[in-house]
Design an enzyme around this catalytic site. Structure first.
Site, short mmCIF file in Angstrom:
data_model
loop_
_atom_site.label_atom_id
_atom_site.label_comp_id
_atom_site.label_asym_id
_atom_site.label_seq_id
_atom_site.Cartn_x
_atom_site.Cartn_y
_atom_site.Cartn_z
N ASP A 43 91.28 64.60 68.87
CA ASP A 43 90.89 63.69 67.79
C ASP A 43 89.95 64.44 66.84
O ASP A 43 88.80 64.72 67.19
CB ASP A 43 90.19 62.46 68.38
CG ASP A 43 89.85 61.43 67.30
OD1 ASP A 43 90.41 61.51 66.20
OD2 ASP A 43 89.03 60.55 67.58
N TRP A 94 83.03 58.59 71.35
CA TRP A 94 83.07 57.51 70.37
C TRP A 94 83.54 56.25 71.09
O TRP A 94 84.58 56.26 71.77
CB TRP A 94 84.02 57.90 69.25
CG TRP A 94 84.23 56.87 68.18
CD1 TRP A 94 83.27 56.20 67.49
CD2 TRP A 94 85.49 56.41 67.68
NE1 TRP A 94 83.86 55.35 66.57
CE2 TRP A 94 85.20 55.45 66.67
CE3 TRP A 94 86.82 56.71 67.96
CZ2 TRP A 94 86.20 54.80 65.95
CZ3 TRP A 94 87.82 56.07 67.25
CH2 TRP A 94 87.51 55.12 66.26
N LYS A 119 86.39 60.89 56.19
CA LYS A 119 85.10 61.54 55.95
C LYS A 119 85.21 62.69 54.95
O LYS A 119 84.46 62.76 53.99
CB LYS A 119 84.52 62.07 57.27
CG LYS A 119 83.87 61.02 58.13
CD LYS A 119 84.89 60.19 58.89
CE LYS A 119 84.22 59.19 59.82
NZ LYS A 119 85.20 58.35 60.53
#
Length: 397
Positions: free
Chosen positions: A211, A130, A246
């Site tokens: 993460d 990311w 999310k």
């Protein structure tokens, strides 16, 4: 006064969305930004969240500041979800947890802490990762490098290269790891591969920073944290940034957490104190509304069960879209193996499309994706998947 200020070209993904929003074509499809959309192309509001928010609205409370570390019940919920309520590290008080401004805030607070107390450490992220991982750790003062990960030839992991690279690192170097639903590739390590990697992390003395932003989107709530719990079993001191953006669809509420597993309760108290001090110097305390929503869902057995079911519905819809895309493309482009779409996990897929093919998709078909070929699978639905698959087939020919 500000003529010397450098121009910021903008975030490439958010910039892509600006172009998408300005596109007048009715058939346009957004496969760029990492947000879950339902089968109707809408950002969902989960039923469990609606229940909690109704209760909060019915009993308005004063809007006082939360503690620097956040809501106690929220922090406990983070620990229970990541480790399990009966995990020895939790029961022994060896986990220092704060409520953070989303997963990004957790990464930054953790990065600031590590850089302050291990100033010689370097940080390494997967290639690719990311994009904001690099920016966050560089902003905290780290020199950031990349470790081998994605293999475009096999659409898998360069596992042997990854292991060899980890063995070249120095003690206390930081490795940023994705426990599940690797962003951007969707390609995850197997359990046996995690066992090997974490053993190397232990032998070299690296600092693992895990993460996890998509817990529940790969397999299930328990399976998706295998790497985290395995690291703790091996006695590693591990940093974990988690996010409810999310899996609770609470993006704008900025609900995340940072947990640090320590060798002892005494060290956990020291770490928590420094995390609080770091928070105080940046934003003082986290916002309350999202924290109370998370608390209301996570700490109510009925709502928690309902939440799990809603997450698994999202997971299964993404899986169905992967399956449909594979089937259509296999028919449209015979002789090519598209099974990688169903082997990848989570919201993202590395499609294998080149930047030139991605540009064609945008110009000719109004299908918007990141230039490296990363697709947000959650942007697909029954109304647009045939159109997208046909567009893919055209640029692949």
């Amino acid at each position: 006064m500000f003529r010397h200020v450098e121009f910021y070209p903008g975030d490439p993904i958010l910039g892509l969305m600006e172009k998408y929003n300005q596109d007048p074509r009715s058939e346009k499809v957004n496969l760029g930004v990492g947000v879950y959309y339902d089968g109707e192309g809408r950002l969902p509001v989960l039923e469990c969240v609606k229940t909690v928010e109704r209760a909060l609205a019915d009993s308005p409370r004063p809007r006082g500041y939360l503690p620097m570390e956040g809501l106690a019940a929220y922090r406990s919920a983070c620990q229970n979800l990541l480790f399990g309520a009966d995990h020895p590290a939790v029961k022994e008080g060896r986990v220092a947890t704060i409520q953070s401004l989303g997963g990004s805030g957790a990464l930054r607070v953790g990065a600031d802490f590590i850089h302050a107390w291990f100033p010689q450490a370097k940080c390494y992220v997967s290639n690719p990762t990311w994009g904001n991982h690099v920016s966050i750790f560089e902003a905290a003062g780290f020199e950031v490098g990349k470790y081998p990960y994605y293999d475009p030839a096999t659409i898998g992991v360069k596992f042997e290269e990854m292991k060899a690279f980890f063995r070249t690192l120095k003690q206390h170097d930081v490795v940023v790891l994705h426990p599940c639903c690797h962003n951007p590739t969707g390609v995850d390590l197997s359990r046996s591969q995690w066992d090997e990697i974490l053993q190397i992390v232990k032998e070299v003395g690296l600092i693992p920073f895990m993460d996890i932003a998509y817990q529940g989107f790969a397999e299930d709530m328990e399976s998706d944290v295998y790497a985290i719990r395995r690291a703790v079993e091996l006695g590693l001191s591990v940093f974990i940034s988690n996010s409810f953006s999310k899996n609770l669809s609470l993006y704008g509420e900025r609900v995340g957490g940072l947990s640090v597993v320590c060798p002892s309760a005494e060290e956990a108290k020291l770490v928590l104190g420094q995390l609080k001090f770091t928070v105080r110097r940046i934003y003082s305390s986290p916002p309350s509304h999202g924290g109370f929503v998370v608390d209301g869902v996570m700490n109510n057995a009925t709502l928690f069960k309902q939440w799990e079911g809603e997450v698994y519905e999202m997971r299964d819809r993404i899986r169905a879209m992967r399956q449909k895309l594979q089937e259509v493309l296999s028919t449209k482009v015979p002789g090519r193996d598209f099974s990688y779409f169903t082997k990848q996990r989570g919201m993202f897929s590395f499609t294998g499309l080149s930047p030139e093919q991605v540009e064609r998709l945008q110009k000719e078909f109004a299908v918007y994706m990141v230039s490296n070929g990363r697709m947000c699978v959650a942007g697909l639905n029954e109304q647009n998947i045939d159109y997208v698959a046909n567009a893919f087939a055209e640029v692949l020919k």
